[in-house]
Motif scaffolding. Structure first.
Motif, PDB file in Angstrom:
ATOM      1  N   SER A 122      -3.582   5.287   8.212  1.00 23.04           N
ATOM      2  CA  SER A 122      -4.583   5.821   8.581  1.00 23.04           C
ATOM      3  C   SER A 122      -5.161   7.061   6.933  1.00 23.04           C
ATOM      4  O   SER A 122      -6.235   7.060   6.634  1.00 23.04           O
ATOM      5  CB  SER A 122      -4.835   6.992   9.552  1.00 23.04           C
TER       6      SER A 122
ATOM      7  N   ASN B 113       0.725  -1.173   0.422  1.00 21.51           N
ATOM      8  CA  ASN B 113       0.175   0.068   0.411  1.00 21.51           C
ATOM      9  C   ASN B 113       0.882   1.507  -0.138  1.00 21.51           C
ATOM     10  O   ASN B 113       0.060   2.120   0.121  1.00 21.51           O
ATOM     11  CB  ASN B 113      -1.387   0.124   1.221  1.00 21.51           C
TER      12      ASN B 113
ATOM     13  N   LYS C 104      -4.378   2.493   4.250  1.00 17.16           N
ATOM     14  CA  LYS C 104      -4.791   1.307   4.823  1.00 17.16           C
ATOM     15  C   LYS C 104      -4.168   0.529   5.006  1.00 17.16           C
ATOM     16  O   LYS C 104      -2.741   0.618   5.314  1.00 17.16           O
ATOM     17  CB  LYS C 104      -6.068   1.274   4.560  1.00 17.16           C
ATOM     18  N   TRP C 105      -4.468  -1.107   4.995  1.00 13.27           N
ATOM     19  CA  TRP C 105      -3.771  -1.615   4.894  1.00 13.27           C
ATOM     20  C   TRP C 105      -2.739  -2.584   3.952  1.00 13.27           C
ATOM     21  O   TRP C 105      -3.155  -2.255   2.435  1.00 13.27           O
ATOM     22  CB  TRP C 105      -4.226  -3.304   5.641  1.00 13.27           C
TER      23      TRP C 105
ATOM     24  N   TRP D 205      -1.038  -0.561   8.558  1.00 12.73           N
ATOM     25  CA  TRP D 205      -2.158   0.433   8.662  1.00 12.73           C
ATOM     26  C   TRP D 205      -1.650   1.105   8.993  1.00 12.73           C
ATOM     27  O   TRP D 205      -1.441   1.640   9.725  1.00 12.73           O
ATOM     28  CB  TRP D 205      -3.191  -0.433   9.853  1.00 12.73           C
TER      29      TRP D 205
END
Length: 773
Positions: free
Chosen positions: A761, A622, A764-765, A759
């Protein structure tokens, strides 16, 4: 003129009829050759084809002539550790002489002014770690051997890695070596040992994890081998000249056949004392006498202080009598059960001491405990007092059986030295004039007893055979030195600064110089002074022992003093090789001394502060983030980035380039340039200035303000769950972009690679790899 006078004096010493004897000449050839230990071969640096170098033997009054031939492709040097030599012969590049260039030969020549056990080693870069060391034995003019056998035991440590890689690993703040040694501390580990309270108290006090040794070594050696054997017969006495020539390892030494009698420390005779086991600091030497109690092969074992391994010397032949294992330290015990600032105070004369409540990883040898009567003769103690099991060890049973047999057939076998036992029970002489700072009787009663299993050096019992007191009319110069360090950045200082010309210690010929050394770190530091012997103020008054190297234990104060009678420029430094390289050193400069022009010209090289490149890249599904840094002792230039890539058309990213100035382990200031955007057409650039600060619980806090009036506050905390698994939490508040948080797990696979999941904010993951370089 002064240079001419110095040369004239040296020439006069070397002329016939001056009291010095014959010239003893050696040739030492230094080469880069493969070194094989237990069938594993690595690159090494050898002297005359092997490690260690040959034992150099002299008689007091000789003249040493040593031709050092450098056949390597890099500079080198040899320092004669503990020998009183002219400044130009001391062998410290840029301070004493120009380094020995590749393909060249340097001739060391100096009178032998002393006797005893010493050693030599390279003082160039990290070469000592790669094998450039050897022992020196100097006999008195009229030497009468009082033992049946005599052997040199040179202890050292060996790593299959290059020393440069070792130092880079240490500079990175990695816990890799602790993981290799199975000594990494964690929350789960503390819970298993019922030490969670101690673990979080340490965190609250902003202390790093307890560590005893920095490096995970592959082998510990005695005379270049993990195991060595020497000939000896039942009942014979053997003098072992033991040298700790390691780069960073303290050793607990012990003889399986009974107590050792210490007769000499750092080349200087002391009143004999009997010890079952004692700790040797790096660069120290001790001469001990042992007696074979009967038939069999008895182990003299040197165990690394961190419990990660040992080397062995076996005396005699037949059934093997092994020395007992040294218990590994419990690193979850705090250094002190109380305030870290509760340090044993100094008397007007200075005293070597520790806090009343200090328990150093479960062991204690109370320096400065003058007037206390105690004995290390463990044979006179019951097993419970010794903290040992009621059952005898297998070795003890063997020895007891052998003793019975041998005593029956050898009635003249050497009996225990009654005088040594008596000497042990002589009360320590109180220091003259001690009026405050001394331990009260109540404090003495509450001090931990001498711990046989994990003892400290035998300093409190060392007593010179002759008076070492100085003329009371001599002026005294006191120098206060704090020993400071930061394990995360791996920088080590004296008085909070690294080696530099501006911080040289200036002294005058004819005065007594007293160093008050206050160790504010959690590690032992063996402090070595070149060109002199110093008195260790240990409560023995006029008979304080003379040494050239002394251990300064964690969170303790040690006081030494020396006669400023060796005019020159001399090195004073921690003898842990990587600590010295990282800044824990000073130059001692006599005010009336001028170095030779060739040395003065190259002297600035001595104070160069090395730069190190480090980096980390976290590549997840991510996002990515990381840094690339260039740092020396006090400065760090760093490029950082963070970017998400879930949306190729609208990729948020930020980067900054900063200069960080180190103030101390808790605080630094920084400034630089910050750039952020969503693509190359939407960039925003601004200047930033801020601070980093370490909060209780080892929470790393920081903040900055920028040139557009905005501010950012951020904090992160790493929770070490197991030795390899950690949980990292980060929170950030920006007055422009508001809150940002992340939570991630990282599992260490190797020194350079970890698995990670996080994770975020905003992103995300994600999961992926962390790579360190």
């Amino acid at each position: 003129m002064k240079r001419f006078l110095q040369l004239s004096i040296l020439l006069a010493l070397l002329l016939p009829g001056n009291g010095f004897g014959k010239t003893i000449e050696y040739d030492l050839t230094i080469e880069q050759l493969p070194v094989t230990i237990l069938n594993k071969t690595n690159d090494g640096m050898t002297i005359n084809g092997g490690i260690p170098g040959p034992v150099l033997r002299f008689t007091q009054g000789d003249v040493a002539k040593i031709n050092v031939h450098n056949k390597m492709d890099t500079d080198t040097s040899i320092h004669w550790h503990g020998l009183l030599v002219p400044p130009g012969m001391d062998g410290v590049p840029y301070m004493s002489f120009p380094p020995i260039k590749p393909g060249s030969t340097f001739v060391y020549e100096f009178p032998i002014r002393q006797s005893g056990t010493y050693w030599y080693h390279s003082h160039t870069h990290l070469q000592e770690q790669q094998g450039l060391y050897g022992a020196i034995v100097i006999e008195p003019k009229e030497y009468v051997r009082k033992t049946d056998q005599e052997y040199v035991v040179l202890l050292s440590d060996w790593t299959q890695e290059s020393p440069d890689r070792v130092l880079k690993t240490l500079k990175s703040g990695s816990e890799w070596y602790a993981i290799k040694k199975n000594s990494a501390q964690s929350i789960v580990g503390a819970a298993r040992k019922n030490k969670l309270g101690a673990y979080f108290m340490r965190e609250f006090q902003r202390m790093p994890p307890m560590d005893i040794a920095d490096v995970a070594y592959d082998y510990f050696l005695a005379n270049g081998k993990p195991k060595q054997s020497f000939a000896a017969e039942p009942g014979q006495t053997v003098r072992l000249r033991v040298v700790n020539g390691s780069a960073t390892t303290y050793f607990s030494v012990e003889f399986a056949g009974g107590n050792m009698q210490i007769i000499n420390a750092d080349g200087q005779d002391v009143h004999p004392i009997s010890r079952k086991r004692f700790l040797m600091g790096v660069a120290e030497t001790y001469d001990v006498i042992v007696t074979l109690p009967g038939s069999g092969s008895y182990e003299f074992r040197a165990t690394a202080h961190d419990g990660s391994g040992f080397s062995s010397v076996w005396l005699g032949s037949g059934m093997s009598m092994a020395a007992p294992d040294v218990p590994k330290p419990n690193l979850y015990d705090t250094m002190m059960h109380g305030s870290l600032k509760d340090v044993f105070s100094l008397t007007p004369q200075g005293v070597m001491g520790m806090p009343d409540n200090m328990v150093d990883m479960g062991h204690f040898d109370a320096p400065g405990m003058a007037g206390m009567e105690h004995s290390d003769d463990m044979s006179q103690m019951d097993m419970d007092q010794m903290g040992m099991s009621e059952e005898m060890s297998e070795t003890d049973k063997k020895i007891k059986t052998v003793k019975k047999v041998e005593m029956a057939k050898m009635p003249d076998m050497a009996k225990p030295d009654e005088k040594a036992k008596s000497d042990e029970k002589v009360k320590m002489v109180q220091m003259d004039g001690m009026k405050h700072g001394a331990m009260s009787k109540k404090s003495q009663m509450n001090m931990p007893a001498q711990n046989y299993e994990r003892p400290m050096p035998p300093y409190s019992q060392l007593r010179s055979k002759t008076s070492t007191a100085f003329d009371p009319d001599k002026p005294v110069k006191e120098v206060r030195l704090t020993l400071d360090g930061d394990m995360e950045r791996y920088v080590w200082f004296l008085n909070k600064t690294p080696l530099s010309k501006s911080d040289s210690i200036r002294i005058k010929e004819g005065e007594v110089v007293r160093f008050i050394m206050i160790n504010r770190t959690m590690m032992h530091h063996p402090m070595h002074l070149h060109g002199h012997f110093f008195r260790v103020l240990n409560g023995q008054a006029d008979y304080a022992p003379l040494k050239h190297t002394v251990d300064v234990a964690p969170m303790s104060t040690t006081v030494i003093e020396f006669d400023a009678n060796e005019v020159g420029d001399w090195f004073f430094h921690c003898h842990l090789l990587y600590h010295m390289k990282s800044g824990m050193a000073r130059m001692i400069h006599y005010e009336n001394y001028l170095p030779s022009p060739e040395v003065a010209q190259i002297r600035p090289n001595l104070f160069k502060d090395s730069w190190y490149v480090l980096g980390k890249a976290e590549v997840l599904s991510n996002m990515t983030e990381g840094f690339l840094s260039l740092s020396n002792s006090l400065n760090t230039f760093e490029f950082q980035w963070e970017a998400g890539w879930q949306d190729v058309e609208d990729t948020p990213w930020e980067a900054m380039l900063t200069w960080d100035r180190y103030i101390n382990r808790f605080f630094s200031v920084f400034g630089g340039v910050y750039v952020e955007g969503e693509d190359t057409s939407k960039e925003e650039t601004k200047g930033i200035a801020g601070i980093h600060y370490l909060l209780p619980l080892n929470i790393e806090y920081g903040m900055w303000v920028d040139t557009k009036g905005d501010a950012r506050f951020f904090a992160d905390k790493e929770f070490q769950l197991t030795s390899r698994l950690s949980l990292a939490a980060e929170v950030q508040y920006d007055t422009k972009e508001k809150w940002e948080t992340s939570l991630g797990l990282e599992y260490i696979l190797t020194r350079s690679v970890s698995l990670a999941a996080r994770w975020h904010s905003e992103y995300k993951w994600g999961a992926g790899l962390v790579v360190r370089f």
